[in-house]
Design a protein around this motif. Structure first.
Motif, mmCIF file in Angstrom:
data_model
loop_
_atom_site.group_PDB
_atom_site.id
_atom_site.type_symbol
_atom_site.label_atom_id
_atom_site.label_comp_id
_atom_site.label_asym_id
_atom_site.label_seq_id
_atom_site.Cartn_x
_atom_site.Cartn_y
_atom_site.Cartn_z
ATOM 1 N N PHE A 138 0.858 -1.062 0.415
ATOM 2 C CA PHE A 138 -0.354 0.366 0.265
ATOM 3 C C PHE A 138 0.818 0.813 0.114
ATOM 4 O O PHE A 138 1.599 1.210 0.295
ATOM 5 C CB PHE A 138 -0.977 -0.114 0.733
ATOM 6 N N THR A 139 0.703 2.216 -1.139
ATOM 7 C CA THR A 139 1.777 3.420 -1.157
ATOM 8 C C THR A 139 1.076 4.406 0.267
ATOM 9 O O THR A 139 0.092 4.769 0.352
ATOM 10 C CB THR A 139 1.430 3.614 -2.412
ATOM 11 N N LEU A 140 2.184 4.551 0.843
ATOM 12 C CA LEU A 140 2.154 5.591 1.563
ATOM 13 C C LEU A 140 2.303 7.487 1.422
ATOM 14 O O LEU A 140 1.668 8.475 2.208
ATOM 15 C CB LEU A 140 2.595 5.303 2.952
ATOM 16 N N GLN A 141 3.382 6.835 0.673
ATOM 17 C CA GLN A 141 3.529 8.531 -0.076
ATOM 18 C C GLN A 141 4.304 8.671 -1.176
ATOM 19 O O GLN A 141 5.309 7.484 -1.284
ATOM 20 C CB GLN A 141 5.068 9.176 1.347
ATOM 21 N N ALA A 142 4.104 9.019 -2.620
ATOM 22 C CA ALA A 142 5.204 9.113 -3.519
ATOM 23 C C ALA A 142 5.424 10.522 -4.374
ATOM 24 O O ALA A 142 4.222 11.561 -3.622
ATOM 25 C CB ALA A 142 3.813 8.062 -4.470
ATOM 26 N N ASN A 143 6.196 10.708 -4.813
ATOM 27 C CA ASN A 143 6.501 11.953 -5.032
ATOM 28 C C ASN A 143 7.738 11.660 -6.480
ATOM 29 O O ASN A 143 8.305 10.805 -6.078
ATOM 30 C CB ASN A 143 7.818 13.008 -4.270
ATOM 31 N N GLU A 144 8.581 12.162 -6.745
ATOM 32 C CA GLU A 144 9.607 12.389 -7.917
ATOM 33 C C GLU A 144 11.013 12.032 -7.346
ATOM 34 O O GLU A 144 11.596 11.680 -8.031
ATOM 35 C CB GLU A 144 9.574 13.493 -8.585
ATOM 36 N N ARG A 145 11.654 11.886 -5.779
ATOM 37 C CA ARG A 145 12.422 12.152 -6.045
ATOM 38 C C ARG A 145 12.371 10.085 -4.789
ATOM 39 O O ARG A 145 12.973 9.597 -5.157
ATOM 40 C CB ARG A 145 12.646 12.298 -4.252
ATOM 41 N N SER A 146 10.773 9.897 -4.119
ATOM 42 C CA SER A 146 10.778 8.619 -3.252
ATOM 43 C C SER A 146 9.253 8.286 -3.296
ATOM 44 O O SER A 146 8.277 8.751 -3.345
ATOM 45 C CB SER A 146 11.253 8.856 -2.253
ATOM 46 N N VAL A 147 9.161 6.890 -2.399
ATOM 47 C CA VAL A 147 8.394 5.721 -2.597
ATOM 48 C C VAL A 147 8.432 5.298 -1.605
ATOM 49 O O VAL A 147 8.888 4.294 -1.305
ATOM 50 C CB VAL A 147 7.397 4.881 -4.384
ATOM 51 N N TYR A 148 6.872 5.406 -0.940
ATOM 52 C CA TYR A 148 7.127 4.366 0.556
ATOM 53 C C TYR A 148 5.731 3.633 0.132
ATOM 54 O O TYR A 148 4.816 4.302 0.364
ATOM 55 C CB TYR A 148 7.268 5.380 1.695
ATOM 56 N N GLY A 149 6.026 2.462 1.090
ATOM 57 C CA GLY A 149 4.653 1.649 0.389
ATOM 58 C C GLY A 149 4.830 0.743 1.860
ATOM 59 O O GLY A 149 5.842 0.276 2.728
ATOM 60 N N LYS A 150 3.838 0.434 2.968
ATOM 61 C CA LYS A 150 3.274 -0.597 4.121
ATOM 62 C C LYS A 150 2.857 -2.057 3.579
ATOM 63 O O LYS A 150 1.155 -2.189 2.923
ATOM 64 C CB LYS A 150 2.797 0.660 4.888
ATOM 65 N N LYS A 151 2.960 -3.172 4.140
ATOM 66 C CA LYS A 151 2.297 -4.159 3.872
ATOM 67 C C LYS A 151 1.961 -4.835 5.424
ATOM 68 O O LYS A 151 3.901 -5.132 5.099
ATOM 69 C CB LYS A 151 3.170 -5.649 3.190
ATOM 70 N N GLN A 152 1.158 -5.186 6.229
ATOM 71 C CA GLN A 152 1.135 -4.943 7.730
ATOM 72 C C GLN A 152 2.347 -4.343 8.428
ATOM 73 O O GLN A 152 2.240 -3.043 8.203
ATOM 74 C CB GLN A 152 1.366 -6.395 7.971
ATOM 75 N N ALA B 238 9.639 -5.289 10.266
ATOM 76 C CA ALA B 238 9.352 -5.141 11.673
ATOM 77 C C ALA B 238 10.281 -5.679 12.483
ATOM 78 O O ALA B 238 11.044 -6.559 12.494
ATOM 79 C CB ALA B 238 7.666 -5.916 11.882
ATOM 80 N N PRO B 239 10.745 -4.797 13.333
ATOM 81 C CA PRO B 239 10.500 -3.925 13.952
ATOM 82 C C PRO B 239 10.958 -2.504 13.104
ATOM 83 O O PRO B 239 11.141 -1.593 13.762
ATOM 84 C CB PRO B 239 10.853 -3.895 15.667
ATOM 85 N N ILE B 240 11.711 -2.576 12.868
ATOM 86 C CA ILE B 240 12.411 -1.882 11.654
ATOM 87 C C ILE B 240 10.919 -0.842 11.220
ATOM 88 O O ILE B 240 10.396 -0.870 10.297
ATOM 89 C CB ILE B 240 13.237 -1.888 10.764
ATOM 90 N N GLN B 241 11.193 0.640 11.234
ATOM 91 C CA GLN B 241 10.843 2.088 10.326
ATOM 92 C C GLN B 241 11.380 2.054 9.192
ATOM 93 O O GLN B 241 12.574 2.161 9.243
ATOM 94 C CB GLN B 241 10.127 2.491 11.600
ATOM 95 N N ALA B 242 10.882 2.882 8.501
ATOM 96 C CA ALA B 242 10.872 3.311 6.740
ATOM 97 C C ALA B 242 11.969 4.424 7.422
ATOM 98 O O ALA B 242 13.153 4.467 7.261
ATOM 99 C CB ALA B 242 10.047 3.812 6.566
ATOM 100 N N PRO B 243 11.609 5.310 8.134
ATOM 101 C CA PRO B 243 12.977 5.845 8.256
ATOM 102 C C PRO B 243 14.560 5.721 8.743
ATOM 103 O O PRO B 243 15.321 6.014 8.469
ATOM 104 C CB PRO B 243 12.551 7.500 9.575
ATOM 105 N N GLU B 244 14.362 4.318 9.383
ATOM 106 C CA GLU B 244 16.024 3.685 9.593
ATOM 107 C C GLU B 244 16.018 3.337 8.409
ATOM 108 O O GLU B 244 17.445 2.660 8.539
ATOM 109 C CB GLU B 244 15.645 2.741 10.591
ATOM 110 N N ALA B 245 15.293 2.649 7.678
ATOM 111 C CA ALA B 245 15.774 2.050 6.344
ATOM 112 C C ALA B 245 15.924 2.887 5.258
ATOM 113 O O ALA B 245 16.417 2.015 4.044
ATOM 114 C CB ALA B 245 14.621 0.725 6.206
#
Length: 112
Positions: free
Chosen positions: A69-83, A103-110
């Motif tokens: 599922f796309t959380l955020q998308a722009n011309e530089r990055s795309v963030y998606g989540k699955k559970q 999990a338990p890693i979160q997007a900013p860490e990765a």
């Protein structure tokens, strides 16, 4: 440093990314972690996601057979989540970095 070494050492080797790949904007896989295979359709969709971020926000993004599922998308990055897991796509001048975190890693860490 080769692209494969970058995936193995800097992305997966960080302990924050479970699987990763680098694909060229002109097409083709430059490097990938073991067992992380992107279909030609997934590669094309990853490239297209940066041309039309609103479309990927509506449809989500697929990586190695998993739909996110796309959380955020722009011309530089795309963030998606699955559970509790997620995927991050980052566009550079010549390539797209694709990183999957668990999990338990979160997007900013990765974020590559």
């Amino acid at each position: 440093m080769s692209w494969q070494a970058y995936v193995d050492t800097n992305l997966v080797g960080s302990g924050k990314v479970a699987k990763a790949a680098i694909i060229g904007q002109a097409g083709g896989v430059w490097a990938t972690s073991a067992g992380f295979t992107l279909s030609p359709e997934e590669q094309a969709a990853a490239l297209k996601a940066f041309d039309d971020p609103t479309a990927v926000q509506a449809s989500g993004i697929r990586a190695a057979g998993d739909k996110y599922f796309t959380l955020q998308a722009n011309e530089r990055s795309v963030y998606g989540k699955k559970q509790a897991d997620g995927v991050i796509l980052v566009k550079t001048k010549q390539a797209i970095l694709i990183a999957v975190y668990q999990a338990p890693i979160q997007a900013p860490e990765a974020t590559p």
